[in-house]
Design a protein around this motif. Structure first.
Motif, PDB file in Angstrom:
ATOM      1  N   GLN A 257      41.376 -54.688  -7.356  1.00  0.00           N
ATOM      2  CA  GLN A 257      42.318 -55.650  -7.911  1.00  0.00           C
ATOM      3  C   GLN A 257      43.744 -55.118  -7.852  1.00  0.00           C
ATOM      4  OE1 GLN A 257      40.274 -55.752 -11.749  1.00  0.00           O
ATOM      5  NE2 GLN A 257      39.566 -57.837 -11.322  1.00  0.00           N
ATOM      6  N   GLU A 258      44.665 -55.960  -8.277  1.00  0.00           N
ATOM      7  CA  GLU A 258      46.074 -55.568  -8.252  1.00  0.00           C
ATOM      8  C   GLU A 258      46.381 -54.439  -9.225  1.00  0.00           C
ATOM      9  OE1 GLU A 258      48.640 -58.854  -8.819  1.00  0.00           O
ATOM     10  OE2 GLU A 258      48.003 -59.909  -6.990  1.00  0.00           O
ATOM     11  N   GLY A 259      45.466 -54.175 -10.176  1.00  0.00           N
ATOM     12  CA  GLY A 259      45.678 -53.100 -11.126  1.00  0.00           C
ATOM     13  C   GLY A 259      45.787 -51.734 -10.474  1.00  0.00           C
ATOM     14  N   LEU A 260      45.332 -51.636  -9.213  1.00  0.00           N
ATOM     15  CA  LEU A 260      45.447 -50.371  -8.491  1.00  0.00           C
ATOM     16  C   LEU A 260      46.878 -50.094  -8.056  1.00  0.00           C
ATOM     17  CD1 LEU A 260      42.260 -50.644  -6.244  1.00  0.00           C
ATOM     18  CD2 LEU A 260      42.568 -49.145  -8.209  1.00  0.00           C
ATOM     19  N   ASN A 261      47.701 -51.141  -7.999  1.00  0.00           N
ATOM     20  CA  ASN A 261      49.092 -50.973  -7.570  1.00  0.00           C
ATOM     21  C   ASN A 261      49.827 -50.033  -8.521  1.00  0.00           C
ATOM     22  OD1 ASN A 261      48.295 -52.890  -5.758  1.00  0.00           O
ATOM     23  ND2 ASN A 261      49.610 -54.520  -6.533  1.00  0.00           N
ATOM     24  N   CYS A 263      49.253 -46.860  -8.859  1.00  0.00           N
ATOM     25  CA  CYS A 263      48.475 -45.654  -9.160  1.00  0.00           C
ATOM     26  C   CYS A 263      48.770 -44.577  -8.118  1.00  0.00           C
ATOM     27  CB  CYS A 263      46.976 -45.956  -9.159  1.00  0.00           C
ATOM     28  SG  CYS A 263      46.406 -46.943 -10.566  1.00  0.00           S
ATOM     29  N   ALA A 264      48.837 -43.346  -8.565  1.00  0.00           N
ATOM     30  CA  ALA A 264      48.975 -42.224  -7.644  1.00  0.00           C
ATOM     31  C   ALA A 264      47.611 -41.697  -7.232  1.00  0.00           C
ATOM     32  CB  ALA A 264      49.789 -41.109  -8.295  1.00  0.00           C
ATOM     33  N   ALA A 287      37.616 -52.128   1.385  1.00  0.00           N
ATOM     34  CA  ALA A 287      38.791 -52.706   0.720  1.00  0.00           C
ATOM     35  C   ALA A 287      39.546 -51.643  -0.080  1.00  0.00           C
ATOM     36  CB  ALA A 287      38.361 -53.845  -0.196  1.00  0.00           C
ATOM     37  N   LEU A 288      38.812 -50.720  -0.686  1.00  0.00           N
ATOM     38  CA  LEU A 288      39.460 -49.650  -1.449  1.00  0.00           C
ATOM     39  C   LEU A 288      40.255 -48.734  -0.530  1.00  0.00           C
ATOM     40  CD1 LEU A 288      39.880 -48.104  -4.102  1.00  0.00           C
ATOM     41  CD2 LEU A 288      37.727 -46.906  -3.663  1.00  0.00           C
ATOM     42  N   LEU A 289      39.691 -48.405   0.627  1.00  0.00           N
ATOM     43  CA  LEU A 289      40.402 -47.552   1.573  1.00  0.00           C
ATOM     44  C   LEU A 289      41.648 -48.248   2.129  1.00  0.00           C
ATOM     45  CD1 LEU A 289      37.334 -46.052   3.469  1.00  0.00           C
ATOM     46  CD2 LEU A 289      38.903 -44.824   1.958  1.00  0.00           C
ATOM     47  N   GLU A 290      41.522 -49.548   2.390  1.00  0.00           N
ATOM     48  CA  GLU A 290      42.685 -50.313   2.862  1.00  0.00           C
ATOM     49  C   GLU A 290      43.773 -50.352   1.801  1.00  0.00           C
ATOM     50  OE1 GLU A 290      41.245 -54.123   3.958  1.00  0.00           O
ATOM     51  OE2 GLU A 290      40.141 -53.409   5.727  1.00  0.00           O
ATOM     52  N   ALA A 291      43.371 -50.527   0.532  1.00  0.00           N
ATOM     53  CA  ALA A 291      44.343 -50.546  -0.555  1.00  0.00           C
ATOM     54  C   ALA A 291      45.019 -49.192  -0.715  1.00  0.00           C
ATOM     55  CB  ALA A 291      43.651 -50.946  -1.862  1.00  0.00           C
ATOM     56  N   GLU A 293      45.708 -47.001   1.624  1.00  0.00           N
ATOM     57  CA  GLU A 293      46.740 -46.867   2.659  1.00  0.00           C
ATOM     58  C   GLU A 293      47.920 -47.786   2.370  1.00  0.00           C
ATOM     59  OE1 GLU A 293      45.667 -46.628   6.777  1.00  0.00           O
ATOM     60  OE2 GLU A 293      43.564 -46.247   6.301  1.00  0.00           O
ATOM     61  N   ARG A 294      47.620 -49.003   1.943  1.00  0.00           N
ATOM     62  CA  ARG A 294      48.684 -49.984   1.701  1.00  0.00           C
ATOM     63  C   ARG A 294      49.551 -49.593   0.502  1.00  0.00           C
ATOM     64  NH1 ARG A 294      45.558 -53.900   1.134  1.00  0.00           N
ATOM     65  NH2 ARG A 294      45.538 -54.046  -1.136  1.00  0.00           N
ATOM     66  N   GLU A 295      48.898 -49.137  -0.582  1.00  0.00           N
ATOM     67  CA  GLU A 295      49.627 -48.833  -1.820  1.00  0.00           C
ATOM     68  C   GLU A 295      49.943 -47.345  -1.968  1.00  0.00           C
ATOM     69  OE1 GLU A 295      50.681 -51.234  -3.548  1.00  0.00           O
ATOM     70  OE2 GLU A 295      49.509 -52.830  -2.595  1.00  0.00           O
TER      71      GLU A 295
END
Length: 496
Positions: A257-261, A263-264, A287-291, A293-295
């Protein structure tokens, strides 16, 4: 004076030489033996203790080798007078009272603590062996075959052939044989490979989490953790000043979810989620790996129970899909075998391992080199794999039994379905408080774990319990669940 140290009979279930030596050493340390009188003659002492003369002779000889006794020709063995003098010289006396006549001002330690870990919410495990029905997680029933094999490996590790591997201080290095075994025997089963400069041995998987937190977390560092999640990992990050960002979990594992945005770091248990034991689906792994890299965040993968899958093939680790080196993979060498052994490892890119190694050196240099070599032999001789096969068969049978008994006897509870692991996560009927149920069950000899502690917001976990089944015998599961059902029926419900 020596006789009073042998008033209690020897335990014939333990090595007699060891017991006799322990008691004589204690008599020497207590100053009960005069250095001017010989110890009892071996023959008469053996008759008194009802052991063989050779047993006493070997004890005396060993104590002489260690400097406790001095053999005197035709007179016998005497306590080493030099040793007695050294002991007397280091004894604490009352001189400080005469030098400082006024009472010392007590120290206020509380104001000096930067943090108070003892005040954190933690899992509390009573003396579980005292309970007839220990549905406790994180403990195992003994596998006597593996105990025997491990004992053999420790003997091999202690032999002259292997002594050079552990006698010296490794400084910041690890046993190369153990590293080689992990690379060749363990990692391919997890779906990836690693080089020597990408591996660090730790004092258990949890120590690997602590090292990473120490290296990468400080006040304000945002760390995503599963909710519910592994409480000790959460407390480790909090102890380093991190800001915890809870991430919801459902039957498919961590929700992306967006809550990962922002996070370090994101800590996950994708193989068997702690505490629900669900497995993170392939779609969510990608999806977690993509997030990540993206975030631009890093992932700590705690794969503490990788081997325990009962339905279908073993799942590859999240690390096996990592293209960018963002996943730090943690594994346990001891949890599947002997949890008290405390050996684990972390796989990460070389720059991370280099800093973790330097940090580990400051904290404790390296895990026991003897334990590392023993584990390397245990792996090389195939004992680890054989143990896992036996454990998987045993736990699979228990898993089927406990699922059947929950369905039959705890019909008001909702069990979270899993494909493996060593525990189950249950939702209690509406209005039942997990803490109340836990206390009432303990009074009947049934040990369960309240789910409250696994939530960042404790009230959210009042309706959940965890039932571990690795420590309980298979034949005790059904009567244990029956007792739990009786307790559940008797506890009061909260008002809606």
């Amino acid at each position: 004076m020596l006789e009073r140290f042998f008033e209690n009979p020897l335990d014939h279930g333990r090595a007699l030489q060891q017991q006799i030596q322990e008691r004589i050493v204690q008599a020497i340390l207590d100053g009960a033996l005069s250095p001017y009188e010989p110890l009892p003659a071996t023959r008469s002492f053996a008759n008194t203790l009802k052991v063989s003369r050779n047993t006493v002779t070997l004890v005396y000889e060993r104590l002489a080798e260690d400097g406790y006794l001095t053999p005197v020709n035709r007179r016998g063995y005497f306590v080493n007078e030099r040793y007695v003098r050294e002991q007397l010289n280091v004894r604490v006396d009352d001189r400080s009272a005469a030098m400082f006549p006024h009472a010392a001002k007590p120290v206020d330690f509380e104001k000096r603590f930067r943090i108070s870990p003892s005040r954190q919410s933690n899992i509390v495990k009573p003396a579980w062996r005292d309970y007839p029905y220990p549905f406790v997680y994180g403990q195992v029933s003994p596998d006597q075959t593996s105990v025997s094999r491990w004992r053999d490996c420790v003997r091999q590790a202690g032999s002259a052939r292997n002594a050079q591997a552990w006698m010296g201080d490794l400084i910041d290095a690890d046993d190369p044989m153990l590293i080689d075994q992990i690379i060749r025997r363990m990692l391919p089963k997890r779906g990836f490979r690693a080089r020597e400069d990408e591996i660090l041995i730790t004092v258990g998987a949890q120590n690997a989490v602590y090292l990473i937190a120490n290296l990468m977390c400080g006040p304000g560092t945002r760390v995503g953790v599963e909710e519910p999640g592994y409480v000790d990992a959460r407390n480790i990050f909090l102890a380093h000043g991190a800001e915890i960002v809870p991430q919801s979990v459902d039957s498919n594992g961590l929700k992306i979810q967006e809550g990962l945005n922002g996070c370090a770091l994101v800590y996950v248990t994708p193989g068997h989620q702690a505490p629900t034991n669900v497995t993170l689906t392939m779609q969510r792994r990608l999806a977690l790996l993509e997030a990540a890299e993206r975030e631009d965040f890093l992932i700590v993968e705690d794969d503490y129970e990788h081997e325990l899958n009962y339905v279908g093939p073993q799942h590859p680790a999240l690390k096996s899909f990592d293209r960018a080196g963002r996943v730090m993979h943690i594994g346990s060498l001891s949890k599947p075998v002997f949890p008290g052994l405390r050996l684990g490892f972390v796989i990460a890119p070389p720059p991370v391992i280099r800093e973790l190694r330097a940090l580990r050196r400051l904290e404790y240099r390296h895990p026991s080199a003897l334990d590392q070599r023993s584990m390397a032999i245990f792996l090389a001789d195939g004992h680890f794999d054989a143990h896992i096969r036996r454990q998987r068969d045993t736990l699979s049978a228990k898993w089927k039994t406990i699922l059947r008994e929950i369905e039959r006897q705890l019909q008001g509870c909702g069990v979270t379905m899993t494909t493996g692991g060593s525990a189950l996560w249950l939702r209690l009927p509406e209005g039942v408080d997990a803490g109340v149920l836990q206390k009432a069950a303990m009074a009947r000899g049934v040990l369960i774990e309240s789910g409250t502690v696994h939530f960042v917001t404790p009230p959210a976990g009042r309706g959940f319990i965890r039932l571990g089944f690795a420590a309980i015998a298979n034949e005790k599961i059904a009567p244990g669940i029956k007792l739990l059902a009786e307790v559940l029926a008797s506890v009061p419900r909260r008002a809606a």
